[in-house]
Design an enzyme around this catalytic site. Structure first.
Site, PDB file in Angstrom:
ATOM      1  NE  ARG A   1      -3.515   0.112   2.624  1.00 53.32           N
ATOM      2  CZ  ARG A   1      -4.205   0.460   3.715  1.00 53.32           C
ATOM      3  NH1 ARG A   1      -4.192  -0.323   4.787  1.00 53.32           N
ATOM      4  NH2 ARG A   1      -4.903   1.581   3.736  1.00 53.32           N
ATOM      5  CG  HIS A   2      -1.107   4.833  -0.118  1.00 54.20           C
ATOM      6  ND1 HIS A   2      -1.333   5.352   1.139  1.00 54.20           N
ATOM      7  CD2 HIS A   2      -2.295   4.373  -0.567  1.00 54.20           C
ATOM      8  CE1 HIS A   2      -2.612   5.211   1.433  1.00 54.20           C
ATOM      9  NE2 HIS A   2      -3.225   4.623   0.423  1.00 54.20           N
TER      10      HIS A   2
ATOM     11  CG  ASN B   1      -4.374   6.460   5.135  1.00 51.43           C
ATOM     12  OD1 ASN B   1      -3.296   6.155   4.627  1.00 51.43           O
ATOM     13  ND2 ASN B   1      -5.533   6.189   4.547  1.00 51.43           N
TER      14      ASN B   1
ATOM     15  NE  ARG C   1      -4.509   7.299  -1.068  1.00 48.04           N
ATOM     16  CZ  ARG C   1      -5.510   7.719  -1.838  1.00 48.04           C
ATOM     17  NH1 ARG C   1      -5.421   8.860  -2.504  1.00 48.04           N
ATOM     18  NH2 ARG C   1      -6.605   6.985  -1.948  1.00 48.04           N
TER      19      ARG C   1
ATOM     20  CD  GLU D   1      -8.759   2.064  -2.403  1.00 54.65           C
ATOM     21  OE1 GLU D   1      -8.819   1.196  -3.288  1.00 54.65           O
ATOM     22  OE2 GLU D   1      -8.499   1.791  -1.211  1.00 54.65           O
TER      23      GLU D   1
ATOM     24  CG  HIS E   1      -4.904   3.145  -3.655  1.00 52.05           C
ATOM     25  ND1 HIS E   1      -4.713   4.383  -3.100  1.00 52.05           N
ATOM     26  CD2 HIS E   1      -4.432   3.232  -4.935  1.00 52.05           C
ATOM     27  CE1 HIS E   1      -4.160   5.190  -4.000  1.00 52.05           C
ATOM     28  NE2 HIS E   1      -3.989   4.511  -5.120  1.00 52.05           N
TER      29      HIS E   1
END
Ligand code: ATP
Ligand code: F6P
Length: 445
Positions: free
Chosen positions: A234-235, A241, A286, A308, A373
């Site tokens: 994932r980033h 977040n 991201r 995403e 994502h």
């Protein structure tokens, strides 16, 4: 041809039912191809099932020696025919009782008579037949296949591997006496078939009829067996977040930046040598920021398909805000997270459909690192690890963790590297609106 329509599961298929009949001498990768095709179809929600004639034969003859497969062995012939009949009978039941769409009949089907027999039965039942033949004359590869998967097969359980390999070689010789490659004599021109020679070095396609057949054929044409791995990450933790907001195009948080800086070390550690990787990111800031410190000589590619899951009207909201503003949607999503489509956005099922070209490209490629994502990673992971589609949207995929997946003959190995950089949890359990919830142990996979 009947007009195309959706099969109620979102995949465009006609009113098709297909029997994929594997053809080829032993140790040519037929079971390998069959299980990959089934995994791919199931991932696309096309109901599919493999019927392996060997496992039916094993019920009567558990550990036969090579002479069992000599066509002059009357009892051997009778038992092999009975096994094929039992597999085909179960396959027909499956089509009828379980609304099956693609069955894969995994056996050698190495004679014209056997292929004709299957065609007649399927045609009577309104099932299309496509023959998929794997031919291979690379002796080293065949011996490697025997050593890798045949000496450990239940046929040779408890036996000396050297003896097993020798016996398997003799089994192949017996098949060679009667084997006819599809349409070698020119009288099987009417059949629909795909012939894969030496793992895709050459491919022959004949009379492919409809959309689903062409999807399967295209997928099988792209398979290779060169050793490789796929890395998934994932980033790094993003500003959204931290706020518990979904979607958006936020930048990385300071801890997300730390992860981006650490990622090259994690990759180096897990690759183990100087092999260059190809890096795929989404088009969002991201993932691009997370990949930006990777070695300059790695090729990098941005894919819109890796963006995403689109939350539509809910983009940028917290789960609490969604529940307050769209309580029915919030509930509907928890009820059936795989199929729920955000207003003006996407469902997990939609994401899987848009990821199909990514999976196709991954099958063709070698070492790839994908920085993407949470939802997209879940879908790709579910493909490789054969995870249940309904459960995959609930899977816990932590931030700041590198996952390495290595496809093997009959499965995929997994390793993980934890960057040991703290990050919030973005996992959410059913019913919860918590901003950052600790995953419960059962949700880990
Ligand atoms: P059997 O008739 O004994 O069941 P099989 O043809 O089903 O044999 P598999 O059990 O599938 O053979 O053999 C698996 C091995 O074949 C794996 O090691 C895999 O890497 C290799 N393989 C996969 N695809 C091919 C191919 N197209 N040609 C040759 N080998 C392949
Ligand atoms: O020899 C390989 C094998 O998979 C056996 O295990 C099995 O009995 C046989 O092929 C099934 O194919 P056939 O139709 O040739 O009997």
């Amino acid at each position: 041809m009947a007009p195309a329509k959706a099969n109620g599961r979102g995949v465009q298929v006609e009113d098709t039912r297909i029997c994929v009949v594997m053809v080829g001498l032993p140790a040519r990768g037929k079971s390998y191809i069959a299980q990959k095709a089934q995994r791919y179809l199931q991932w696309l929600s096309v109901p599919s099932q493999t019927f392996n004639v060997g496992s039916y034969r094993r019920k009567a003859a558990a550990q036969p020696t090579a002479d069992f497969f000599d066509t002059t062995n009357v009892e051997g012939e009778r038992q092999r025919k009975a096994a094929a009949e039992a597999a085909v009978a179960d396959m027909l039941k499956w089509f009828k009782n379980e609304n099956g769409v693609v069955a894969i009949l995994d056996a050698t089907n190495s004679t014209k008579e056997r292929r004709k027999w299957i065609l007649e039965i399927c045609t009577r039942a309104g099932i299309e037949v496509i023959y998929v033949e794997s031919r291979c004359d690379d002796e080293n590869l065949i011996m490697a296949n025997i050593r890798d998967v045949k000496t450990t097969s239940p046929d040779y359980k408890g036996q000396d591997p050297e003896q097993a390999a020798l016996d398997f070689r003799n089994r192949i010789r017996n098949y060679e006496k009667v084997y006819k490659s599809v349409n070698d004599d020119g009288d099987e021109e009417h059949l629909t078939y795909l012939k894969i020679m030496n793992v895709g070095k050459q491919v022959i396609i004949n009379r492919i009829q409809d959309y689903l057949q062409s999807r399967v054929v295209y997928y099988l044409m792209n398979l290779h067996i060169r050793p490789r791995s796929v890395w998934l990450s994932r980033h790094g933790e993003s500003m959204y977040n931290l706020d518990g907001r979904i979607g958006g195009d936020a930048l990385l948080s300071p801890r997300g930046e730390q992860y981006a800086r650490k990622l090259p070390d994690l990759v180096r550690e897990s690759v183990g040598d100087d092999r260059p990787l190809t890096v795929w990111t989404s088009t969002l800031k991201r993932t691009i920021a997370t990949a930006r410190f990777l070695p300059k000589h790695y090729n990098q590619l941005q894919w819109k398909a890796l963006d995403e899951l689109d939350a539509g009207l809910c983009d940028g909201m917290t789960y609490q805000e969604i529940k307050d503003e769209y309580p029915e949607d919030f509930e509907a999503r928890d009820e059936d997270k795989y199929n729920y489509r955000y207003r003006g956005g996407e469902s997990y099922r939609d994401v899987v459909i848009r990821l199909e070209p990514i999976i196709m490209e991954l099958e063709r490629s070698e070492d790839i690192l994908i920085v993407t994502h949470q939802a997209v990673l879940r879908c790709i992971y579910a493909y490789f690890m054969k995870r249940n589609q309904e459960k995959s949207p609930w899977m816990h995929v932590p931030l700041h963790t590198l996952i390495k997946l290595t496809p093997r003959a009959y499965g995929t190995d997994e390793q993980r590297w934890d960057a040991k950089i703290a990050a919030v949890s973005t996992w959410r359990g059913k019913g919860s609106t918590a901003k950052h919830e600790d995953p419960v142990p059962s949700a880990l996979h």
